[in-house]
Design a protein around this motif. Structure first.
Motif, PDB file in Angstrom:
ATOM      1  N   TYR A  34       0.832  -1.206   0.000  1.00 36.39           N
ATOM      2  CA  TYR A  34       0.000   0.000   0.000  1.00 36.39           C
ATOM      3  C   TYR A  34       0.870   1.260   0.000  1.00 36.39           C
ATOM      4  CZ  TYR A  34      -2.979   3.736   1.714  1.00 36.39           C
ATOM      5  OH  TYR A  34      -3.633   4.931   1.872  1.00 36.39           O
ATOM      6  N   THR A  36       3.817   1.622  -1.243  1.00 35.54           N
ATOM      7  CA  THR A  36       4.400   1.783  -2.576  1.00 35.54           C
ATOM      8  C   THR A  36       3.424   2.496  -3.503  1.00 35.54           C
ATOM      9  OG1 THR A  36       5.627  -0.282  -2.240  1.00 35.54           O
ATOM     10  CG2 THR A  36       5.481   0.569  -4.495  1.00 35.54           C
ATOM     11  N   SER A  37       2.153   2.067  -3.462  1.00 36.38           N
ATOM     12  CA  SER A  37       1.132   2.723  -4.287  1.00 36.38           C
ATOM     13  C   SER A  37       0.939   4.174  -3.864  1.00 36.38           C
ATOM     14  CB  SER A  37      -0.194   1.959  -4.174  1.00 36.38           C
ATOM     15  OG  SER A  37      -0.045   0.615  -4.563  1.00 36.38           O
ATOM     16  N   SER A  41       1.606   7.549  -6.139  1.00 34.08           N
ATOM     17  CA  SER A  41       0.555   8.551  -6.338  1.00 34.08           C
ATOM     18  C   SER A  41       1.031   9.945  -5.919  1.00 34.08           C
ATOM     19  CB  SER A  41      -0.687   8.147  -5.547  1.00 34.08           C
ATOM     20  OG  SER A  41      -1.696   9.118  -5.671  1.00 34.08           O
ATOM     21  N   SER A 290      -5.391  -0.428  -4.766  1.00 31.36           N
ATOM     22  CA  SER A 290      -4.518   0.285  -3.825  1.00 31.36           C
ATOM     23  C   SER A 290      -3.686  -0.651  -2.949  1.00 31.36           C
ATOM     24  CB  SER A 290      -5.364   1.189  -2.929  1.00 31.36           C
ATOM     25  OG  SER A 290      -6.246   0.429  -2.119  1.00 31.36           O
ATOM     26  N   GLN A 291      -3.873  -1.973  -3.131  1.00 26.35           N
ATOM     27  CA  GLN A 291      -3.148  -2.981  -2.345  1.00 26.35           C
ATOM     28  C   GLN A 291      -3.397  -2.812  -0.835  1.00 26.35           C
ATOM     29  OE1 GLN A 291       0.827  -2.362  -4.483  1.00 26.35           O
ATOM     30  NE2 GLN A 291       0.758  -4.584  -4.293  1.00 26.35           N
TER      31      GLN A 291
END
Length: 328
Positions: A34, A36-37, A41, A290-291
């Motif tokens: 999460y 990382t995402s 962003s 979004s993991q």
């Protein structure tokens, strides 16, 4: 029967454990997590990323722990406290997010299931009894049409018709004035006024498939010796058809419960996005993108539980419906 049910319930325990493990591993398969995402962003939007803050968040969220440690924390929380974890993106307990969406999901999906059965069973029986008649060809045409039209196209068409000719607000399950308001008779009537579009959209494909299945099975049963014998004894035609052939031909309808229950969560995602419905499918899709591993893993585990429960219910109903089926 009771012994069989108890055995199935006991078998469900290790099965659920295996499902939870597989669900958690599936969420871990994509590279990154999460954070990382979130970093990607923030970078795309031009924001500065503080490495020290990211390292702190990784320790707080437990991303630096081995996978088996993260899984153990998650599964023990579910078993001992009913705690499904914390959603990183929403910053709320996962259980709250799930139950907030399940009310609308269950009401919509159960209404769609009842619509499918109410339409497909009478038409399927009629098409089998009046095979190759004009009515049968008409129902067959509309059945193939229902299978061919994508759900989102049908949803957009009905939204336009509802807005253009009926003057009804489209999107969501309530009009703007009832959104967030406490439940009342006015809000219930407004819900019923909005419910027909998603029910028709979701139920169209299932109705078309079930009509074809029921028609084929009942057609096969109507030519068997026990039906010929019943007619030869002078039984009324409606008793000849409804008492035995229809009961046996309904087996696929009952056995479909095993896959219908998981559809309550994930099967109407595209339709829910197009119609802006507050159901569980879009939330699961967003969690996967979004993991958000605890939220997505809990949804996948919930679908596994619903599959097992649905299979158990369908097996019990099949034994009650079809006298040839016995659990010994």
């Amino acid at each position: 029967m009771i012994r069989y049910i108890i055995k199935r319930l006991l078998y469900m325990i290790p099965t659920l454990f295996g499902m939870s493990l597989i669900a958690f591993l599936i969420i871990q398969l994509p590279p990154g997590d999460y954070l990382t995402s979130m970093i990607a962003s923030m970078t795309q939007s031009g924001q500065n990323v503080d490495p020290a803050q990211i390292a702190l968040l990784r320790r707080i969220y437990g991303f630096d722990d081995p996978i088996y440690v993260q899984y153990w924390k998650w599964i023990t929380g579910i078993v001992t406290r009913g705690d499904f974890g914390h959603s990183f993106e929403w910053n709320r307990p996962v259980s709250e997010l799930i139950w907030d969406r399940m009310g609308a999901t269950l009401s919509l999906s159960i209404a769609s299931l009842l619509f499918v059965w109410a339409v497909s069973i009478p038409i399927g029986i009629y098409s089998a009894v009046r095979r190759h008649s004009i009515s049968d060809h008409v129902f067959t045409f509309f059945g193939f049409l229902g299978l061919a039209i994508p759900n989102f196209i049908l949803a957009l068409t009905l939204m336009y018709v509802s807005y253009r000719f009926l003057g009804q607000s489209v999107g969501g399950l309530y009009s703007p004035e009832y959104t967030g308001a406490p439940m009342s008779w006015g809000k219930l009537l407004d819900l019923l006024a909005h419910l027909w579009i998603p029910v028709i959209v979701i139920g169209t494909a299932g109705t078309a498939k079930l009509i074809r299945i029921l028609r084929a099975n009942l057609t096969d049963e109507l030519h068997k010796p026990y039906v010929v014998t019943a007619r030869a004894k002078g039984l009324p035609e409606h008793k000849v058809i409804l008492k035995y052939p229809v009961r046996i031909a309904l087996n696929p309808v009952v056995s479909a419960i095993g896959w219908v229950l998981p559809e309550l969560v994930s099967g109407i995602t595209i339709t829910a996005i197009v119609l802006n419905l507050p159901t569980a499918g879009p939330l699961l899709l967003r969690a996967l993108i979004s993991q958000d591993m605890y939220l997505a893993g809990s949804f996948i585990l919930l679908m596994g539980v619903l599959t097992l429960v649905g299979m158990l219910i369908s097996d019990i109903l099949l034994a009650l419906l079809d006298p040839r089926i016995r659990f010994r």
